[in-house]
Design a protein around this motif. Structure first.
Motif: not given
Length: 260
Positions: A182-191, A215-226, A243-248
């Motif tokens: 509820s706090l964020v309005s952009e993509r942000v890093w978490i620990g 998120l659906k189908d995540e994490p997928n490690n596309a292009n070495n996303e750690d 449902n809002s996490w994504n590996d990048h």
């Protein structure tokens, strides 16, 4: 005397005399006068008849002319009436078309209104849930969060937090996940990352991941996303507060959520 009529005065005893002849002339004269009066009367009668006929003809002509004008006026009135009817029919057709269009617009707006009402209800429920989560986190002393002000890689964002006596946020409960979403309005890093061992996610305090909010189908490690980001985009397919996490890629620059 009438034309073609002869008057003969005879003495019964075939005798004539001055007196007899005189009387005979008087009778003849009287007879002529009566004939003249009859002729005058006949002439006057014929004249009156002619006058009456003339008057009748004039009146008849006036009546015919008036009837002709009346018929012409009636035809004009009928034509005007028909034009008015046609105009009203066209107007009625236009009004029916407009009514149908307005009905369609009304139905469309009604459907949109229902969708908006549903969204309002969902947002209200989400707000109430977030308020409960906030109250719960506040009681537990877990709301000491802040966001970095610069776009940095995952490592630099973590260092930004550590320079301020904090670290990238650890999310291990649903209420905390809802609250941060509820706090964020952009993509942000978490620990969270699997930089040390691919496929093994660990928090910045080296604790293993127990519950993920992917998120659906995540994490997928596309292009070495750690490294893990929290995606704010509510239009993302399958997105929800839980449902809002994504590996990048860890080198991507974005802000981070810090927690003391």
């Amino acid at each position: 005397m009438e034309s073609g009529t002869f008057y003969v005065c005879r003495n019964i005893n075939n005798r004539s005399g001055p007196r007899t002849q005189s009387r005979c002339k008087d009778e003849e004269k009287a007879h002529k006068q009566r004939g003249s009066r009859r002729l005058v009367l006949i002439s006057v009668g014929l004249g009156l008849i002619c006058i009456l006929l003339l008057v009748f003809i004039i009146l008849l002509n006036i009546t015919i002319t008036a009837e002709r004008d009346m018929i012409k006026s009636y035809k004009n009135t009928v034509e005007e009436f028909n034009r008015t009817i046609n105009s009203l029919q066209h107007n009625n057709t236009d009004l029916i078309t407009e009514k149908h269009q307005l009905q369609n617009n009304f139905n469309s707006l009604s459907q949109k209104n229902l969708v908006l009402e549903t969204k309002v209800k969902n947002l209200t429920a989400e707000k109430d849930q977030l308020q409960r989560d906030f109250d719960s986190l506040n009681k537990k002393g877990l709301v000491n969060l802040f966001m970095s002000t610069e776009l940095k890689s995952w490592s630099d964002s973590r260092q930004y937090c550590r320079d301020r006596g904090a670290d990238l946020v650890i999310i291990n409960t649903e209420e905390k996940q809802r609250f941060i979403s509820s706090l964020v309005s952009e993509r942000v890093w978490i620990g969270l990352s699997d930089r040390e061992t691919e496929g093994i996610m660990k928090w910045v305090d080296n604790s293993p991941l127990k519950q993920g909010f992917w998120l659906k189908d995540e994490p997928n490690n596309a292009n070495n996303e750690d490294c893990i980001e929290l995606n704010y985009n509510r239009e993302e397919p399958g997105w929800s507060p839980l449902n809002s996490w994504n590996d990048h890629s860890c080198s991507e620059k974005k802000k981070g959520i810090c927690e003391k």
